[in-house]
Scaffold this motif. Structure first.
Motif, short mmCIF file in Angstrom:
data_model
loop_
_atom_site.label_atom_id
_atom_site.label_comp_id
_atom_site.label_asym_id
_atom_site.label_seq_id
_atom_site.Cartn_x
_atom_site.Cartn_y
_atom_site.Cartn_z
N VAL A 1 55.64 -1.17 -33.64
CA VAL A 1 56.62 -1.63 -32.66
C VAL A 1 56.48 -0.82 -31.37
N TYR A 2 55.24 -0.45 -31.07
CA TYR A 2 54.97 0.41 -29.91
C TYR A 2 54.17 -0.39 -28.89
N LYS A 3 54.74 -0.55 -27.70
CA LYS A 3 54.07 -1.14 -26.55
C LYS A 3 53.51 -2.53 -26.88
N SER A 4 52.20 -2.73 -26.68
CA SER A 4 51.65 -4.08 -26.76
C SER A 4 51.80 -4.69 -28.16
N GLU A 5 51.69 -3.87 -29.20
CA GLU A 5 51.82 -4.42 -30.55
C GLU A 5 53.24 -4.91 -30.81
N CYS A 6 54.22 -4.30 -30.16
CA CYS A 6 55.58 -4.80 -30.29
C CYS A 6 55.69 -6.20 -29.67
N GLY A 7 54.99 -6.41 -28.54
CA GLY A 7 54.98 -7.74 -27.95
C GLY A 7 54.34 -8.77 -28.86
N MET A 8 53.27 -8.40 -29.54
CA MET A 8 52.64 -9.30 -30.51
C MET A 8 53.61 -9.64 -31.64
N LEU A 9 54.29 -8.62 -32.12
CA LEU A 9 55.25 -8.84 -33.20
C LEU A 9 56.38 -9.75 -32.74
N GLU A 10 56.82 -9.60 -31.50
CA GLU A 10 57.87 -10.46 -30.97
C GLU A 10 57.42 -11.92 -30.91
N ASP A 11 56.20 -12.15 -30.46
CA ASP A 11 55.68 -13.52 -30.42
C ASP A 11 55.69 -14.15 -31.80
N MET A 12 55.23 -13.39 -32.80
CA MET A 12 55.17 -13.94 -34.15
C MET A 12 56.56 -14.11 -34.75
N ALA A 13 57.45 -13.15 -34.51
CA ALA A 13 58.80 -13.24 -35.06
C ALA A 13 59.54 -14.45 -34.49
N ALA A 14 59.25 -14.83 -33.24
CA ALA A 14 59.90 -15.99 -32.65
C ALA A 14 59.25 -17.30 -33.07
N THR A 15 57.99 -17.25 -33.51
CA THR A 15 57.24 -18.47 -33.80
C THR A 15 57.27 -18.86 -35.26
N VAL A 16 57.17 -17.89 -36.16
CA VAL A 16 57.09 -18.20 -37.59
C VAL A 16 58.27 -19.04 -38.07
N PRO A 17 59.53 -18.77 -37.68
CA PRO A 17 60.63 -19.63 -38.15
C PRO A 17 60.50 -21.08 -37.73
N ARG A 18 59.75 -21.38 -36.67
CA ARG A 18 59.59 -22.76 -36.23
C ARG A 18 58.76 -23.58 -37.21
N LEU A 19 58.02 -22.90 -38.09
CA LEU A 19 57.24 -23.63 -39.10
C LEU A 19 58.12 -24.37 -40.09
N ALA A 20 59.39 -23.98 -40.18
CA ALA A 20 60.31 -24.68 -41.11
C ALA A 20 60.51 -26.13 -40.73
N HIS A 21 60.21 -26.49 -39.47
CA HIS A 21 60.36 -27.87 -39.02
C HIS A 21 59.10 -28.70 -39.24
N VAL A 22 58.04 -28.08 -39.75
CA VAL A 22 56.76 -28.76 -39.95
C VAL A 22 56.68 -29.27 -41.39
N LYS A 23 56.19 -30.50 -41.55
CA LYS A 23 56.00 -31.10 -42.87
C LYS A 23 54.50 -31.27 -43.13
N LEU A 24 54.11 -31.05 -44.38
CA LEU A 24 52.72 -31.22 -44.79
C LEU A 24 52.61 -32.35 -45.79
N SER A 25 51.58 -33.14 -45.66
CA SER A 25 51.28 -34.18 -46.64
C SER A 25 49.79 -34.14 -46.93
N PHE A 26 49.38 -34.83 -48.00
CA PHE A 26 48.00 -34.79 -48.45
C PHE A 26 47.47 -36.22 -48.55
N PHE A 27 46.18 -36.38 -48.24
CA PHE A 27 45.57 -37.70 -48.31
C PHE A 27 44.14 -37.54 -48.82
N PRO A 28 43.60 -38.56 -49.52
CA PRO A 28 42.23 -38.46 -50.02
C PRO A 28 41.23 -38.70 -48.89
N GLY A 29 40.09 -38.04 -48.98
CA GLY A 29 39.07 -38.20 -47.96
C GLY A 29 37.73 -37.72 -48.45
#
Length: 1020
Positions: A744-772
């Motif tokens: 949580v020091y300097k630039s790495e804290c900024g990286m952690l902030e980006d990920m902490a704000a983005t990961v919860p948004r994955l809860a709105h994503v749905k996955l499905s499977f199809f043959p190919g």
């Protein structure tokens, strides 16, 4: 007991090579600036009485510069630690700077960061510059390079040429074989002796092809008399082969690992002779046994050599070969006590080539190309001593590693970047239309009031156009990488603007437990990746969370703006499809345009669906002019009915109806575009324009990287789910655990902030499977809220036979969780200084613990309902060993509850570097069979420590790896020394060493420190 902080302070109190007072300013990207730079202006603008506010006490110890704020020469605290490596010293002697307190700079090669120093006099500056250059190794490297060039000029040969080094080593080996000596002069070996990287020196180290496996062990090694610290040698074997008359020279086949201080070493690394490189009738093998004196300096001495014919080994499944000794030695040493090499040989099948019904091989061929897949030779690890073979030999666990670049690691971000670009272009076109529409005589009062564009509104359109150009470059470069077959973004390119949507250093790392035929019976998948953050935008002002905190309401504004842009893009696509159908239908009756029109019922139904979707979109709450939606619905339904009635009749009725509907739909959608464009401008005007667009770019890039990593993890992971696990995922969602080692020091804290704000948004994503077909890639929906993952047809046929959720196209939800614990020296400094950024890690772990409790409760509730196969499944492979431990298999739900309490206790105690929190969550996801991802800044060094530690713990937990401390630590050290993670280092930075230094490692938890000889200071 000394803490990491105590160790750091102890280093800072050592006798300094030079100490004194300097003004210090740490800035970004000012290396090339002159005396008029921002840093200089900042300092020169201060009054003379206020200059002491930047004064610091600097103490140089070796190549470490300890900086303490203030001018107290007795102060011992360290505020900054600067390592004088990978940097250069710049001194500007121009007249403009002579009177500016004598500045000089440190410019770092791998971080775009500059440290500005200001001395009190010219003599003081000269003394400090000389001390820095003496401490740094770069002047010495310049001297070495100069000497190397002189040797090339004199001899015409490069002394560091790898082929020369290898030829020298081979010559030494052959001479020693001829002499047959039991011990010889110490021989220095090159770096590749202890790494799996060099294909030239160890061609079979990581081969996917079939061949002959040589499992080696030694016994009755002589005791050492010269070294009182060791009782027995550190044994190591090299295998050379020669096939006369086709070959006249001995070629290196492979090397084993080093087994320290043992008279009966059993080597864990298997040597493989690939198919096509041997002849059973004429190939001869030489086994050279060495004693490695020092793994750091890589020096060793040869103990003895053994020669055998390949056909001799093929006729004996286990052959013992005596060492070549002299007559005098044989007279002294009894025959049963002579050093003996035992060779077990077996045929190794082709790993991935050819047709195979093994779902493991099928899926790996589907996820990556064979050129991008690396498979290690099998490793042998001892298991618990409760089972012994009849011969008295201890049973061993056979393990193999796989590592590959995933094709979807470049396909998915390319699709996301293309969708983001199309959205921005829709917004750009709407803003242009709004600008043209900003005229009274062009307004329709019954539709829309007059828009008054402010000066700030007019400035936003060029910014959006510039952003479109930036995203267009990203799409072009990502598409070029795909065309070239390059599926991985190297860690050193993580700040590349052209690849901003691609996660850095994304690789699948699989550890498989294999049977005697090397068929995987159980495996652990970990997706390793660099920090999924907007590296190209830097982190001078932090990440996304800092932007939210400094600009109130920014998150809500961005959400509304993104939804408006999404509606614009979806509406444009619907109108384009409607235009194509209506234009075709209107021309059906014209002889010049014999289009098919709406001759079929399918065409009519498709048109109805498109119009209804457009009506629903125009009725969205964001479009505040409700009369638009009402009129669109009225016009659309009336004209649709007329069109459907006339579509099947002859004459011009159908064409007229199509023409009228076409005009009305385009007119109404144009008003919707204007409304959405004005809405976007209104919301964007609530916050500063630069903050809005920079944060928008951060969110888009971070989301692309995180979603890509998760999709790759799911695509690789689902093959081992059994029917019960699939049904659990259908009911409770797919658990995704991203483990972060960022500080949580300097630039790495900024990286952690980006990920902490983005990961919860994955809860709105749905996955499905199809043959190919084999090689088909995931498909990202235009809404960025749905991803379809391709399943190869052989796997689909087997899975869909018992899983109706796949046939129904069920959309699986994601349950994303992220826990973070910093482990490096920057985390130590942050904890010592009690920085406010510690709250980022603490709050993230608390939120994730709440989500983890909700997931565990949901899974246990689901499992409490009686159903066939309602046991909490961990793995679907045949090698799952829960049944071997009745206590563990009896109540997996209770184990989840207990581990959840441990997680909550770790968070409540809030201790320094609680890595036990990460380990406990890992164990819970082994039980849940969730998707695992691990990251640090580059996904290379700290990630390697975490991945290898988790692999060893998994083997101990589920496959009876011998659990005593010495064996466990040696297993971890083996994986870090000979495993594929060092190949990942070489792939990224050109060297197979982890980028650590000794002072840095004193702050690491003990379990995360690499073995000696495997690390050096280098780029991250």
């Amino acid at each position: 007991m000394q803490t990491n902080c105590d160790l750091l302070q102890q280093h800072s109190r050592l006798q300094a090579d030079k100490s004194g007072c300097l003004q210090v300013l740490i800035g970004k990207d000012s290396a090339g600036e002159s005396g008029g730079s921002k840093s200089d202006k900042k300092l020169s603008s201060k009054s003379a009485s206020n200059k002491s506010s930047d004064a610091c006490i600097c103490r140089l110890v070796g190549n470490l510069l300890f900086v303490t704020k203030g001018i107290d020469p007795l102060a011992q605290d360290c505020d900054y630690l600067i390592v004088l490596e990978a940097c250069k010293i710049e001194v500007d002697y121009s007249p403009a700077n002579v009177e500016a307190d004598y500045p000089f700079r440190l410019v770092f090669d791998y971080e775009s960061q500059t440290v500005l120093f200001r001395a009190a006099s010219e003599e003081d500056r000269g003394a400090w510059v000389a001390a820095f250059r003496e401490a740094s190794i770069f002047d010495k490297l310049d001297l070495a390079e100069s000497a190397r060039q002189k040797i090339i000029d004199i001899t015409g040969q490069d002394p560091l040429e790898p082929t020369l080094i290898e030829a020298e080593v081979d010559a030494t080996v052959v001479d020693a074989n001829a002499a047959g000596s039991f011990s010889g002069w110490p021989t220095k070996i090159n770096e590749e002796s202890f790494t799996t990287e060099s294909a030239g020196t160890d061609p079979a180290a990581t081969s996917n092809a079939g061949g002959l496996e040589l499992d080696l062990s030694l016994r009755c090694l002589p005791a050492l008399t010269a070294d009182p610290s060791l009782q027995y040698p550190n044994a190591y074997v090299e295998v050379h082969a020669c096939t006369p008359p086709l070959q006249s020279d001995w070629s290196l086949v492979g090397r084993t690992d080093v087994v320290e201080n043992s008279d009966r070493p059993m080597f864990r690394k298997v040597v493989v002779i690939p198919d096509g490189q041997y002849s059973e009738d004429s190939t001869e093998l030489i086994f050279d046994v060495f004693d490695v004196r020092d793994q750091i300096s890589r020096t060793m001495r040869k103990l003895y050599s053994v020669q055998a014919a390949l056909k001799q080994l093929r006729g004996n499944p286990e052959l013992s070969l005596l060492a070549a000794t002299s007559d005098t030695q044989a007279a002294v040493v009894p025959a049963n006590q002579q050093p003996t090499l035992t060779v077990q040989m077996r045929v190794r099948p082709n790993q991935l080539g050819g047709p195979s019904k093994n779902r493991h091989a099928v899926l790996l061929r589907h996820l990556c190309t064979e050129q991008r897949l690396v498979a290690s030779n099998p490793y042998k690890f001892p298991v618990e001593q409760n089972q012994m073979s009849n011969e008295g030999h201890q049973e061993q666990l056979s393990v193999q590693e796989f590592m590959c670049d995933l094709k979807c690691g470049m396909h998915v971000p390319m699709q996301i970047a293309t969708i983001e670009l199309a959205r921005l272009r829709s917004l750009e076109a709407a803003l242009v239309l709004l600008g043209e529409h900003n005229c009274p005589q062009q307004q329709r009062d019954d539709w829309l009031p007059l828009y008054r564009l402010s000066a700030s509104d007019k400035l936003l359109a060029p910014l959006v156009s510039a952003l479109c150009q930036e995203f267009s470059v990203c799409v072009e470069e990502t598409n070029r990488r795909l065309f070239d077959g390059d599926f991985m973004k190297l860690s050193r390119l993580r700040s590349s603007q052209q690849l901003a949507f691609v996660p850095p250093n994304l690789q699948l790392h699989r550890l498989a437990v294999v049977d005697s035929r090397e068929k995987p019976i159980d495996f652990l998948d970990i997706v390793s990746v660099g920090a999924s953050a907007a590296h190209s935008l830097k982190f001078k002002k932090g990440g996304i969370l800092s932007a939210y905190k400094s600009t109130p309401g920014l998150e809500d504004v961005l959400d509304v703006c993104e939804q408006a842009v999404t509606l614009l893009h979806e509406g444009n696509q619907l109108c384009d499809q409607l235009n194509r159908i209506l234009f075709s239908a209107s021309n059906r009756q014209h002889p010049a345009h014999p289009a098919p029109g709406l001759a079929s019922q399918a065409d009519s139904e498709r048109l109805c669906d498109l119009v209804n979707r457009l009506i629903f979109l125009a009725s969205n709450f964001l479009i505040v002019q409700t009369r638009i939606a009402l009129e669109l619905q009225s016009v659309g339904m009336q004209q649709l009915n007329k069109l459907l009635e006339a579509a099947t009749s002859d004459g011009s009725a159908a064409a007229a109806a199509c023409d009228q509907l076409l005009q009305e739909v385009n007119s109404v959608w144009q008003q919707c575009r204007l409304t959405l464009a004005k809405l976007w401008l209104t919301e964007a005007g609530k916050v500063p324009a630069d903050t809005l667009l920079v944060t928008y770019r951060r969110r888009a890039q971070s989301f692309s990287q995180v979603l890509t990593a998760v999709v790759c993890g799911v695509a690789a992971h689902f093959s081992r789910w059994n029917e019960a696990t699939w049904r659990q995922m259908e009911a409770c969602g797919i658990p995704v655990y991203m483990e972060s080692l960022l500080s949580v020091y300097k630039s790495e804290c900024g990286m952690l902030e980006d990920m902490a704000a983005t990961v919860p948004r994955l809860a709105h994503v749905k996955l499905s499977f199809f043959p190919g077909a084999m090689g088909d890639q995931p498909i990202v929906d235009e809404s960025l809220r749905s991803v379809r993952i391709c399943v190869p047809q052989p796997l689909w046929d087997r899975l869909s036979a018992s899983l109706d959720c796949l046939l129904r196209g069920h959309r699986f939800s994601l349950v994303p969780l992220m826990f973070s614990v910093g482990i490096n020296e920057q985390q130590t400094l942050a904890e010592k200084k009690r920085m406010a950024s510690l709250a980022v890690q603490r709050d993230l772990n608390k939120r994730s613990a709440v989500g983890l409790r909700h997931l565990v409760d949901q899974v246990i509730r689901y499992r409490s309902v009686p159903m066939p196969g309602a046991t909490l499944a961990r793995f679907s492979g045949a090698g799952a060993t829960d049944a071997d431990n009745d206590e563990k298999a009896a109540s997996p739900e209770q184990r989840l509850r207990d581990k959840l309490q441990q997680v909550e206790l770790f968070i409540e105690e809030d201790k320094s570097k609680p890595v036990g929190l990460l380990h406990t969550v890992e164990e819970m996801f082994w039980l849940l069979d969730g998707v695992r991802l691990t990251n640090c800044k580059s996904g290379k060094d700290r990630t390697a420590m975490a991945v290898t530690l988790e692999q060893a713990r998994w083997l101990r937990e589920y496959h009876r790896l011998r659990s005593d401390r010495a064996n466990f630590e040696s297993t971890v050290a083996f994986l870090r020394t000979h495993g594929l993670r060092r190949r990942n280092c070489f792939r990224n930075i050109g060297t197979s060493f982890y980028a650590f230094n000794r002072v840095q490692l004193t702050t690491f938890p003990q379990m995360y420190r690499p073995p000696k000889g495997t690390y050096e200071r280098g780029p991250t």
